[in-house]
Write an enzyme that holds these catalytic residues in place. Structure first.
Site, PDB file in Angstrom:
ATOM      1  N   ASN A  86     -23.295  13.291  -7.512  1.00  0.00           N
ATOM      2  CA  ASN A  86     -24.470  12.492  -7.150  1.00  0.00           C
ATOM      3  C   ASN A  86     -24.415  11.113  -7.794  1.00  0.00           C
ATOM      4  OD1 ASN A  86     -24.941  13.587  -9.720  1.00  0.00           O
ATOM      5  ND2 ASN A  86     -27.155  13.669  -9.424  1.00  0.00           N
ATOM      6  N   ASP A 136     -24.763  19.144  -5.779  1.00  0.00           N
ATOM      7  CA  ASP A 136     -25.621  19.371  -6.944  1.00  0.00           C
ATOM      8  C   ASP A 136     -26.814  18.431  -6.977  1.00  0.00           C
ATOM      9  OD1 ASP A 136     -26.537  20.338  -9.411  1.00  0.00           O
ATOM     10  OD2 ASP A 136     -25.546  18.697 -10.427  1.00  0.00           O
ATOM     11  N   HIS A 150     -26.143  24.414  -6.356  1.00  0.00           N
ATOM     12  CA  HIS A 150     -27.437  24.189  -6.990  1.00  0.00           C
ATOM     13  C   HIS A 150     -28.380  25.233  -6.389  1.00  0.00           C
ATOM     14  CE1 HIS A 150     -30.751  21.625  -8.666  1.00  0.00           C
ATOM     15  NE2 HIS A 150     -31.428  22.239  -7.695  1.00  0.00           N
ATOM     16  N   HIS A 191     -27.014  26.556 -13.390  1.00  0.00           N
ATOM     17  CA  HIS A 191     -28.268  26.640 -14.141  1.00  0.00           C
ATOM     18  C   HIS A 191     -29.213  27.751 -13.667  1.00  0.00           C
ATOM     19  CE1 HIS A 191     -29.347  24.255 -10.672  1.00  0.00           C
ATOM     20  NE2 HIS A 191     -29.015  23.092 -11.204  1.00  0.00           N
ATOM     21  N   ASN A 198     -34.985  20.655 -13.036  1.00  0.00           N
ATOM     22  CA  ASN A 198     -34.850  21.382 -11.782  1.00  0.00           C
ATOM     23  C   ASN A 198     -33.574  22.214 -11.815  1.00  0.00           C
ATOM     24  OD1 ASN A 198     -35.239  22.183  -9.105  1.00  0.00           O
ATOM     25  ND2 ASN A 198     -34.223  20.378  -8.266  1.00  0.00           N
ATOM     26  N   ASP A 251     -25.674  20.587 -17.934  1.00  0.00           N
ATOM     27  CA  ASP A 251     -26.377  19.829 -16.896  1.00  0.00           C
ATOM     28  C   ASP A 251     -26.880  18.512 -17.487  1.00  0.00           C
ATOM     29  OD1 ASP A 251     -27.566  18.994 -14.566  1.00  0.00           O
ATOM     30  OD2 ASP A 251     -29.174  20.491 -14.571  1.00  0.00           O
TER      31      ASP A 251
END
Length: 484
Positions: free
Chosen positions: A90, A185, A211, A261, A307, A334
């Site tokens: 990203n 992600d 994700h 995560h 998140n 993360d």
């Protein structure tokens, strides 16, 4: 500038050895304050282990370098004991393999470097910027073009950059920083393009990093805390919906799916069952889901907004249980840098995420090892050898290197002289003071960002030095340990 560490303990055998570090990497080296980087050191109480690896970091470069850059992110990683990271896609522009258009946000930095894709820009970062980064890194390509979720990326735009493909035609930087995974992600892969993304993974031999959470409204975990804050909540099944969907996809296609995560008891149970079935599923969790729950939002505010959101106290306990029983394969930070001004915008508008590289080991050891959930060896597996296996790396085998050198010192301890091993260039190591208590101070971080709820925490366990290719790249070894 040689360093000899006397009486250092090998992480997985418990053997006390003398470790000889032949040199400092002067191109990459940095330290904290008056840290020692040469001489003879009393290393009693220090462990040597394979360098930590993090399969989930955001360095905001290119496009948002006011938050973080490759330089500051890699320095943060090295100071936390990391020797290898996986860069998420990203970036701005997104790392999808497509040529950058001059009209794209963030395009000027890439095009001004002489390259026309984000992949090439990041692979050649050292040469472009005249620097030498103190951490190795792989790249993760977008699952969808522009990370917009509408159209799957075309493997023809990025397949050449994979490890092992046409290596003779690549330069050293392209070989050193391959594309090793696919992800969108920050967003789950939309159902409409999931089959195409999985087909791309299957054809290219990469794995999907998912994700595993999707919601259209909400800012924090749905429950008593969200109601007390007056903030729209995110139900826990937003995570399970993606986990269950992608487990079925892995069953159908055989593609390795790695869940990022993971944060809820119901998701861990689904993953536990999938693993028992023998499906190609792995998962990670992050230090914040181990150490915090949604009740901590009342204390830390948006510094704890992320998140997936921090879940209930029961989910936090389930996360620790999933680590203890082996359901969790690794811990990833993360690492998500934002400015404090952005994080001050309130629960509805503040961006998600916290930074984590520089205190992850201390936080995890405080929460996992000190209470007896796992031991020190297992924590290092979760932070070093487990992520290395996912990323396709070979972690340093210290015991084998010792047997290879097989030299006894004057004090009866075996000596591991890293200059004498067959492949010193592969010896990426971290020196850990497992019992050192210290207070997390974000103002002293090497990251540009300060967005962490762990500021002021007293934790146990700290990286004292990081070695890349047998050479010292970071030190906070104190002068008090110098013997001569």
């Amino acid at each position: 500038m040689m360093i000899t560490l006397r009486n250092v303990t090998v992480w997985n055998t418990g053997e006390a050895i003398d470790l000889v570090v032949p040199d400092v990497d002067v191109r990459r080296f940095f330290g904290d304050g008056d840290a020692v980087h040469e001489g003879e050191i009393d290393a009693s109480g220090i462990m040597v282990a394979p360098g930590f690896e993090d399969p989930h970091v955001h360095f905001r470069d290119p496009g948002q370098t006011y938050k973080e850059s490759m330089v500051s992110g890699c320095r943060a990683a090295a100071s936390g004991g990391y020797t290898n990271v996986l860069i998420m896609p990203n970036t701005v522009p997104a790392m999808d393999g497509c040529k950058v258009s001059p009209d794209d946000p963030g395009a000027a930095e890439v095009l001004g470097s002489g390259y026309d894709t984000v992949i090439d820009f990041l692979q050649h970062y050292d040469e472009i910027h005249g620097t030498s980064l103190p951490v190795r890194y792989d790249l993760c390509v977008c699952a969808s073009k522009g990370r917009a979720g509408a159209q799957a990326t075309d493997p023809d735009d990025w397949r050449w950059y994979r490890r092992g493909v046409d290596e003779s035609a690549k330069d050293e930087s392209q070989i050193a920083h391959p594309v090793t995974a696919i992800s969108d992600d920050g967003s789950a892969v939309p159902a409409a393009i999931l089959d195409q993304v999985l087909a791309n993974a299957q054809r290219t031999g990469l794995y999907l990093i998912e994700h595993c959470e999707h919601h259209d409204v909400g800012a924090v975990n749905e429950g008593p805390v969200s109601r007390r804050l007056g903030v729209p909540g995110i139900p826990e099944d937003t995570e399970l919906n993606i986990v269950a969907r992608d487990i079925e996809a892995a069953r159908r296609t055989g593609v390795h799916v790695h869940f990022q995560h993971v944060s809820t008891a119901i998701s861990f149970e689904a993953i536990r069952r999938a693993k028992a079935e023998g499906l190609p599923i792995t998962c990670e969790t992050a230090p914040h889901y181990i150490a915090l729950c949604d009740e901590d939002l009342l204390r830390y505010g948006t510094l704890a907004k992320m998140n997936p959101p921090l879940r209930s106290a029961e989910d936090r306990e389930a996360t620790i249980a999933a680590i203890a029983d082996g359901t969790v394969d690794m811990i990833a930070t993360d690492h998500a840098p934002h400015t404090m001004e952005e994080k001050a915008l309130g629960f509805l508008d503040a961006p998600n995420g916290i930074i984590g590289l520089e205190c992850a080991y201390g936080v995890c050891r405080k929460v996992l090892v000190e209470p007896g959930h796992i031991d020190d060896r297992r924590l290092i597996e979760l932070m070093a050898t487990g992520p290395a296996e996912l990323l396709g790396h070979e972690p340093a085998d210290i015991a084998s290197m010792l047997d290879e050198v097989d030299r006894a010192g004057s004090r009866g301890r075996r000596v591991l002289d890293l200059a004498a091993v067959e492949h010193p260039e592969t010896a990426d190591l971290v020196l850990l003071a497992a019992d050192e208590r210290w207070t997390v101070d974000p103002q002293r971080f090497h990251s540009k960002a300060r967005n962490t709820p762990f500021g002021g925490w007293e934790v146990s366990g700290r990286a004292l030095a990081t070695l890349l290719g047998s050479k010292l790249v970071f030190s906070r070894l104190p002068a008090s340990r110098v013997i001569r």
